[in-house]
Design a protein around this motif. Structure first.
Motif, PDB file in Angstrom:
ATOM      1  N   GLU A   6     -17.121  71.899  65.957  1.00  0.00           N
ATOM      2  CA  GLU A   6     -18.298  71.178  65.488  1.00  0.00           C
ATOM      3  C   GLU A   6     -18.264  69.717  65.938  1.00  0.00           C
ATOM      4  O   GLU A   6     -17.188  69.133  66.118  1.00  0.00           O
ATOM      5  N   SER A   7     -19.431  69.152  66.084  1.00  0.00           N
ATOM      6  CA  SER A   7     -19.565  67.728  66.380  1.00  0.00           C
ATOM      7  C   SER A   7     -20.916  67.246  65.869  1.00  0.00           C
ATOM      8  O   SER A   7     -21.783  68.057  65.535  1.00  0.00           O
ATOM      9  N   THR A 111     -17.116  69.194  60.135  1.00  0.00           N
ATOM     10  CA  THR A 111     -17.497  67.828  60.491  1.00  0.00           C
ATOM     11  C   THR A 111     -18.126  67.172  59.264  1.00  0.00           C
ATOM     12  O   THR A 111     -18.938  67.790  58.571  1.00  0.00           O
TER      13      THR A 111
END
Length: 117
Positions: A6-7, A111
């Motif tokens: 994830e980002s 995240t």
């Protein structure tokens, strides 16, 4: 080896927007249902949104009309566009893939999303 990365998390003011991304590897992405979950401090992990391999989408009532899940099979990536963010959206957001519905077989590392003025 399955990896979900994830980002896109961060700090945003109430009413703002963020877009989360989840890049998948080690799975046949186009054949897998994908989902987003979140966990706030002191609370259980909860379902946010999911998208079928065929493209149908589903949302928790708390985010319906504000969040949009989408996928790009060419990039093996699922997105979560979050608009009109509220302080109660503050949580660690996790990407998930595969298994039963909603998808929970594989998980990303999460995240952090913080909504605060």
């Amino acid at each position: 080896q399955v990896q979900l990365v994830e980002s896109g998390g961060g700090l945003v003011q109430p009413g703002g927007s963020l877009r989360l991304s989840c890049a998948a590897s080690g799975i046949i992405f186009r054949l897998n249902d994908m989902g987003w979950f979140r966990q706030a401090p002191g609370k259980e992990r909860e379902f946010v949104a999911a998208i079928r391999s065929g493209g149908s989408t589903y949302y928790a009532d708390s985010v319906k009309g504000r969040f949009t899940i989408s996928r790009d099979n060419a990039k093996n990536t699922v997105y979560l566009q979050m608009n009109s963010l509220k302080p109660e959206d503050t949580a660690v957001y996790y990407c998930a893939a595969g298994g039963s519905w909603p998808p929970t077989r594989y998980w990303g590392q999460g995240t952090q999303v913080t909504v605060s003025s």
